[in-house]
Design a protein around this motif. Structure first.
Motif, PDB file in Angstrom:
ATOM      1  N   ARG A 152       0.828  -1.214   0.000  1.00  0.00           N
ATOM      2  CA  ARG A 152       0.000   0.000   0.000  1.00  0.00           C
ATOM      3  C   ARG A 152       0.859   1.259   0.000  1.00  0.00           C
ATOM      4  O   ARG A 152       0.516   2.256  -0.622  1.00  0.00           O
ATOM      5  CB  ARG A 152      -0.948  -0.024   1.194  1.00  0.00           C
ATOM      6  CG  ARG A 152      -1.928  -1.184   1.039  1.00  0.00           C
ATOM      7  CD  ARG A 152      -3.068  -1.228   2.020  1.00  0.00           C
ATOM      8  NE  ARG A 152      -2.924  -0.560   3.263  1.00  0.00           N
ATOM      9  CZ  ARG A 152      -3.780   0.357   3.715  1.00  0.00           C
ATOM     10  NH1 ARG A 152      -4.818   0.676   2.993  1.00  0.00           N
ATOM     11  NH2 ARG A 152      -3.598   0.920   4.874  1.00  0.00           N
ATOM     12  N   LEU A 153       2.007   1.192   0.677  1.00  0.00           N
ATOM     13  CA  LEU A 153       2.931   2.323   0.633  1.00  0.00           C
ATOM     14  C   LEU A 153       3.489   2.475  -0.787  1.00  0.00           C
ATOM     15  O   LEU A 153       3.597   3.594  -1.307  1.00  0.00           O
ATOM     16  CB  LEU A 153       4.067   2.106   1.646  1.00  0.00           C
ATOM     17  CG  LEU A 153       5.129   3.207   1.716  1.00  0.00           C
ATOM     18  CD1 LEU A 153       4.502   4.545   2.090  1.00  0.00           C
ATOM     19  CD2 LEU A 153       6.222   2.854   2.729  1.00  0.00           C
ATOM     20  N   ALA A 154       3.807   1.338  -1.418  1.00  0.00           N
ATOM     21  CA  ALA A 154       4.325   1.393  -2.792  1.00  0.00           C
ATOM     22  C   ALA A 154       3.299   2.026  -3.728  1.00  0.00           C
ATOM     23  O   ALA A 154       3.648   2.799  -4.619  1.00  0.00           O
ATOM     24  CB  ALA A 154       4.686  -0.010  -3.268  1.00  0.00           C
ATOM     25  N   ARG A 155       2.007   1.704  -3.514  1.00  0.00           N
ATOM     26  CA  ARG A 155       0.974   2.288  -4.365  1.00  0.00           C
ATOM     27  C   ARG A 155       0.957   3.812  -4.222  1.00  0.00           C
ATOM     28  O   ARG A 155       0.852   4.541  -5.215  1.00  0.00           O
ATOM     29  CB  ARG A 155      -0.394   1.715  -3.983  1.00  0.00           C
ATOM     30  CG  ARG A 155      -1.503   2.123  -4.919  1.00  0.00           C
ATOM     31  CD  ARG A 155      -2.842   1.595  -4.467  1.00  0.00           C
ATOM     32  NE  ARG A 155      -3.235   2.219  -3.224  1.00  0.00           N
ATOM     33  CZ  ARG A 155      -4.080   1.679  -2.347  1.00  0.00           C
ATOM     34  NH1 ARG A 155      -4.613   0.505  -2.584  1.00  0.00           N
ATOM     35  NH2 ARG A 155      -4.384   2.298  -1.231  1.00  0.00           N
ATOM     36  N   ALA A 156       1.073   4.300  -2.972  1.00  0.00           N
ATOM     37  CA  ALA A 156       1.099   5.746  -2.753  1.00  0.00           C
ATOM     38  C   ALA A 156       2.344   6.358  -3.394  1.00  0.00           C
ATOM     39  O   ALA A 156       2.289   7.446  -3.965  1.00  0.00           O
ATOM     40  CB  ALA A 156       1.051   6.058  -1.257  1.00  0.00           C
ATOM     41  N   LEU A 157       3.498   5.639  -3.339  1.00  0.00           N
ATOM     42  CA  LEU A 157       4.726   6.183  -3.936  1.00  0.00           C
ATOM     43  C   LEU A 157       4.652   6.175  -5.457  1.00  0.00           C
ATOM     44  O   LEU A 157       5.257   7.024  -6.114  1.00  0.00           O
ATOM     45  CB  LEU A 157       5.942   5.381  -3.465  1.00  0.00           C
ATOM     46  CG  LEU A 157       6.286   5.533  -1.979  1.00  0.00           C
ATOM     47  CD1 LEU A 157       7.482   4.657  -1.626  1.00  0.00           C
ATOM     48  CD2 LEU A 157       6.574   6.983  -1.628  1.00  0.00           C
ATOM     49  N   ALA A 158       3.897   5.218  -6.027  1.00  0.00           N
ATOM     50  CA  ALA A 158       3.749   5.171  -7.481  1.00  0.00           C
ATOM     51  C   ALA A 158       3.027   6.418  -7.994  1.00  0.00           C
ATOM     52  O   ALA A 158       3.130   6.765  -9.167  1.00  0.00           O
ATOM     53  CB  ALA A 158       2.992   3.912  -7.894  1.00  0.00           C
ATOM     54  N   GLN A 159       2.295   7.098  -7.113  1.00  0.00           N
ATOM     55  CA  GLN A 159       1.669   8.369  -7.486  1.00  0.00           C
ATOM     56  C   GLN A 159       2.729   9.456  -7.688  1.00  0.00           C
ATOM     57  O   GLN A 159       2.412  10.519  -8.190  1.00  0.00           O
ATOM     58  CB  GLN A 159       0.676   8.814  -6.399  1.00  0.00           C
ATOM     59  CG  GLN A 159      -0.543   7.917  -6.277  1.00  0.00           C
ATOM     60  CD  GLN A 159      -1.406   8.269  -5.068  1.00  0.00           C
ATOM     61  OE1 GLN A 159      -1.519   7.489  -4.132  1.00  0.00           O
ATOM     62  NE2 GLN A 159      -2.029   9.460  -5.072  1.00  0.00           N
ATOM     63  N   PHE A 206       8.597   2.843  10.010  1.00  0.00           N
ATOM     64  CA  PHE A 206       9.087   4.155  10.447  1.00  0.00           C
ATOM     65  C   PHE A 206      10.430   4.481   9.787  1.00  0.00           C
ATOM     66  O   PHE A 206      10.663   5.610   9.350  1.00  0.00           O
ATOM     67  CB  PHE A 206       9.210   4.196  11.973  1.00  0.00           C
ATOM     68  CG  PHE A 206       7.955   4.648  12.667  1.00  0.00           C
ATOM     69  CD1 PHE A 206       7.739   6.001  12.939  1.00  0.00           C
ATOM     70  CD2 PHE A 206       6.974   3.740  13.047  1.00  0.00           C
ATOM     71  CE1 PHE A 206       6.588   6.422  13.578  1.00  0.00           C
ATOM     72  CE2 PHE A 206       5.814   4.162  13.686  1.00  0.00           C
ATOM     73  CZ  PHE A 206       5.617   5.495  13.952  1.00  0.00           C
ATOM     74  N   GLU A 207      11.333   3.489   9.729  1.00  0.00           N
ATOM     75  CA  GLU A 207      12.639   3.718   9.099  1.00  0.00           C
ATOM     76  C   GLU A 207      12.457   4.108   7.633  1.00  0.00           C
ATOM     77  O   GLU A 207      13.132   4.993   7.107  1.00  0.00           O
ATOM     78  CB  GLU A 207      13.505   2.443   9.169  1.00  0.00           C
ATOM     79  CG  GLU A 207      13.941   2.027  10.567  1.00  0.00           C
ATOM     80  CD  GLU A 207      15.120   2.843  11.102  1.00  0.00           C
ATOM     81  OE1 GLU A 207      15.500   3.850  10.473  1.00  0.00           O
ATOM     82  OE2 GLU A 207      15.641   2.464  12.172  1.00  0.00           O
ATOM     83  N   ARG A 208      11.540   3.432   6.962  1.00  0.00           N
ATOM     84  CA  ARG A 208      11.343   3.678   5.529  1.00  0.00           C
ATOM     85  C   ARG A 208      10.790   5.079   5.297  1.00  0.00           C
ATOM     86  O   ARG A 208      11.254   5.792   4.409  1.00  0.00           O
ATOM     87  CB  ARG A 208      10.382   2.610   4.987  1.00  0.00           C
ATOM     88  CG  ARG A 208      10.269   2.606   3.488  1.00  0.00           C
ATOM     89  CD  ARG A 208       9.690   1.290   2.981  1.00  0.00           C
ATOM     90  NE  ARG A 208      10.722   0.287   2.811  1.00  0.00           N
ATOM     91  CZ  ARG A 208      10.698  -0.908   3.390  1.00  0.00           C
ATOM     92  NH1 ARG A 208       9.697  -1.243   4.166  1.00  0.00           N
ATOM     93  NH2 ARG A 208      11.671  -1.746   3.175  1.00  0.00           N
ATOM     94  N   LEU A 228      12.540   8.142   3.287  1.00  0.00           N
ATOM     95  CA  LEU A 228      11.890   8.845   2.179  1.00  0.00           C
ATOM     96  C   LEU A 228      11.951  10.347   2.397  1.00  0.00           C
ATOM     97  O   LEU A 228      12.244  11.117   1.478  1.00  0.00           O
ATOM     98  CB  LEU A 228      10.428   8.392   2.049  1.00  0.00           C
ATOM     99  CG  LEU A 228      10.221   6.985   1.473  1.00  0.00           C
ATOM    100  CD1 LEU A 228       8.783   6.525   1.688  1.00  0.00           C
ATOM    101  CD2 LEU A 228      10.565   6.965  -0.006  1.00  0.00           C
ATOM    102  N   ALA A 229      11.680  10.787   3.642  1.00  0.00           N
ATOM    103  CA  ALA A 229      11.737  12.215   3.940  1.00  0.00           C
ATOM    104  C   ALA A 229      13.172  12.728   3.804  1.00  0.00           C
ATOM    105  O   ALA A 229      13.407  13.812   3.274  1.00  0.00           O
ATOM    106  CB  ALA A 229      11.197  12.472   5.348  1.00  0.00           C
ATOM    107  N   ALA A 277       6.440  13.975   4.762  1.00  0.00           N
ATOM    108  CA  ALA A 277       5.605  12.881   5.262  1.00  0.00           C
ATOM    109  C   ALA A 277       4.834  13.324   6.488  1.00  0.00           C
ATOM    110  O   ALA A 277       5.377  14.020   7.353  1.00  0.00           O
ATOM    111  CB  ALA A 277       6.462  11.661   5.580  1.00  0.00           C
ATOM    112  N   VAL A 278       3.565  12.938   6.544  1.00  0.00           N
ATOM    113  CA  VAL A 278       2.738  13.166   7.727  1.00  0.00           C
ATOM    114  C   VAL A 278       2.168  11.822   8.125  1.00  0.00           C
ATOM    115  O   VAL A 278       1.542  11.145   7.308  1.00  0.00           O
ATOM    116  CB  VAL A 278       1.586  14.151   7.435  1.00  0.00           C
ATOM    117  CG1 VAL A 278       0.666  14.258   8.646  1.00  0.00           C
ATOM    118  CG2 VAL A 278       2.129  15.518   7.052  1.00  0.00           C
ATOM    119  N   MET A 279       2.412  11.419   9.363  1.00  0.00           N
ATOM    120  CA  MET A 279       1.893  10.133   9.810  1.00  0.00           C
ATOM    121  C   MET A 279       0.986  10.320  11.016  1.00  0.00           C
ATOM    122  O   MET A 279       1.370  10.915  12.014  1.00  0.00           O
ATOM    123  CB  MET A 279       3.033   9.168  10.172  1.00  0.00           C
ATOM    124  CG  MET A 279       2.517   7.747  10.419  1.00  0.00           C
ATOM    125  SD  MET A 279       3.743   6.681  11.202  1.00  0.00           S
ATOM    126  CE  MET A 279       4.864   6.371   9.868  1.00  0.00           C
TER     127      MET A 279
END
Lengths: 313, 266
Positions: free
Chosen positions: B154-161, B184-186, B190-191, B198-200
């Motif tokens: 699901r994170l990969a899908r968001a990054l594909a955007q 968290f490390e990933r 990315l940031a 990133a906002v979590m």
């Protein structure tokens, strides 16, 4: 390979629909035959258009309500169309297109009513409410239809009954032409919605985050799929299971991406209905079975088989 | 050097129709490229409402939300999805799907109405899968994945955007320690790449304190505190917001919260 098979099936279905029938037409006289030209060819084309439309409508509505077991008639359209047609028969409305127009009007009436119920809080179209409203409107229309039929005399009753079970005996070049002009618009609307429908399978909020305009999408798909179904029911009565079985088989063989699924459904639905109509004309010739009975006789066992597979996995 | 402001929420207030009080009141949030922000708060404190306001899904009753210099409400969903990628808290899967197709959905905002996927779309999907350590999962069915693998997809899908802002709504719920830490490390990495913010939204006070540059602590729709983890996560504030006694220890220079046992049984 799968595509070649599907195109082959469509071609075979069309050829059989033209070659077979209660009257025997020798191959040599095929080109010049009046029966072929003004009866069988338009009827084969009409079966193809109606079956394809029902399957595309079914596939789209399954995506809209996020349920692989949805059917184009689930949303009450068959009830509305049946009521319209039976009312026209009972009131002795006559004219060249009286029955189809009355059925079409009934289906659109049901669609408008269900749509109005489905608009939760006046703004958002809720697929769950849509389903419930469809069932309710359909049940009410069926009750009124039965009341009208029970008051009609026997010959009229038989007409109404046969019409409800579907049939393509009213086929003519005129009906083919009318559908040929009418169908491209709703079909194009659904084709343009194919990709966002993939997103909608994730739920409405995730679909929005991925860029889909969900409210507009739901309205567009609901109206376009209903317009397809209403046209199909107007020219051929209520033909069940094509809109359920064909998308289902398409999903099993081609997957759930609607850009592929919708054209597959159109070709598959067209082929299935034209084969079923050929069977309906030939099986008890010179009489004719309502084609809805043939699709149900083939479709219900197939559906039971798929359902077993589906519940096992 | 000031990085570009990607998300600016200014004194945002929102009340759901018919609700007796504001779900969100006067909340600020400014996020720049390269930053990792954590939004903390008890259940019902307005975290998800803040997300909806920030993404223009609801119009704030007062205050403003601006994404990349433009009011959040002025973006079309499609345009916004090219700038902001979201990993939502929950989603359905009405129809079974393979991982690569699922990630390809992230390319939707970049595709034309009728056009097929282009080479660059396929490349973006492979890149996103690689970034999330999920290339080897590409041909698997989604339903066969473990919880940790599913979140990576699901994170990969968001990054594909290819977004400039990544929003994650409680992404570590139901993950074990290793997968929590990996996530968290990933996001931190990315940031640190510099182009992404990133906002979590999370319930992990301690991981937020160690990984995030800034923390926004919400309580009953208001910002109880915001700033660096050290400024926000004091004993008084945390006890007041979460209504439970805690002690704060320092670990690697960041505050860590330890909830205390009650003296009397409940």
């Amino acid at each position: 390979m799968k595509w070649a098979g599907l195109l082959g099936l469509a071609a075979v279905a069309f050829v059989l629909a033209v070659l077979l029938g209660p009257a025997h037409v020798p191959l040599a006289e095929l080109a010049g035959s009046e029966i072929i030209r003004s009866l069988r060819v338009p009827r084969a084309l009409l079966a193809f258009l109606v079956g394809g439309s029902l399957a595309v409508a079914g596939a789209s509505l399954q995506a809209l309500v996020r349920n692989p077991l949805a059917d184009p008639f689930l949303l009450g359209l068959s009830g509305g169309a049946g009521l319209g047609a039976v009312a026209a028969i009972a009131l002795h409305v006559s004219g060249p297109f009286a029955l189809p127009l009355a059925a079409f009007a009934g289906a659109l009436g049901a669609m408008a009513l269900v749509y109005r119920f489905g608009l939760v809080g006046g703004a958002e179209l809720d697929p769950r409410v849509l389903l419930l409203a469809g069932v309710a409107v359909g049940a009410f229309a069926s009750a009124v239809t039965t009341a009208v039929v029970s008051l009609a005399d026997a010959a009229e009753l038989r007409n109404a009954f046969l019409w409800l079970w579907g049939g393509l005996s009213g086929a003519s070049w005129d009906t083919v032409l009318v559908l040929g002009v009418y169908l491209p618009l709703p079909l194009a609307v659904l084709a343009a919605s194919a990709r966002p429908l993939d997103l909608l399978a994730l739920g409405e909020e995730p679909a929005r985050y991925l860029g889909a305009d969900v409210e507009q999408l739901k309205r567009r798909v609901y109206v376009a799929a209903s317009l397809l179904t209403a046209a199909a029911v107007a020219v051929s009565g209520v033909i069940g299971f094509v809109g359920l079985i064909v998308p289902h088989i398409g999903r099993l063989l081609w997957g759930h991406r609607h850009r592929t699924l919708l054209p597959v459904a159109f070709l598959g639905g067209g082929s299935l209905l034209s084969l079923a109509d050929t069977a309906a004309r030939v099986a008890v010739a010179p009489r004719e079975l309502p084609v809805g009975i043939v699709t149900a006789l083939v479709g219900v066992p197939l559906f039971a088989f798929l359902l077993r597979r589906w519940t096992k996995s | 050097m000031d990085q570009e402001l990607i998300l600016a929420v200014d004194r945002a207030t929102y009340r759901y129709p018919g609700a007796p009080r504001d779900a969100l009141a006067d909340v600020p949030l400014s996020v720049r490229a390269g930053e990792f922000h954590a939004v903390l708060g008890p259940n019902g404190s307005g975290k998800t409402t803040l997300l909806r306001v920030a993404l223009g899904l609801v119009r704030p009753t007062a205050g403003t939300a601006t994404v990349a210099g433009r009011p959040a409400q002025a973006w079309s969903r499609r345009e916004l999805a090219r700038v902001v990628g979201v990993v939502p808290q929950r989603e359905e899967s009405a129809f079974p799907q393979r991982v690569r197709d699922a990630v390809l959905l992230g390319r939707y905002p970049h595709l034309s109405l009728w056009g097929a996927e282009r080479a660059e779309d396929r490349a973006a999907v492979e890149r996103a899968l690689a970034q999330c350590d999920a290339l080897h999962l590409a041909n698997r069915w989604l339903w066969t994945l473990s919880g940790g693998e599913y979140q990576r997809v699901r994170l990969a899908r968001a990054l594909a955007q290819e977004p400039r802002l990544l929003i994650l709504d409680e992404p570590t719920a139901s993950l074990d320690v290793r997968h929590e830490m990996e996530l968290f490390e990933r996001v931190r990495a990315l940031a640190d790449g510099g182009r992404l913010a990133a906002v979590m939204i999370t319930h992990h006070v301690n991981l937020a304190a160690r990984f995030a540059d800034a923390v926004l602590l919400l309580a009953e729709g208001r910002a109880a505190a915001s700033g660096t983890p050290g400024d926000v996560l004091t004993r008084e504030t945390v006890e007041r917001v979460f209504a439970w006694p805690v002690t704060i220890e320092s670990f690697e220079g960041q505050p860590q919260m330890i909830p205390l046992r009650r003296k009397e049984p409940l």
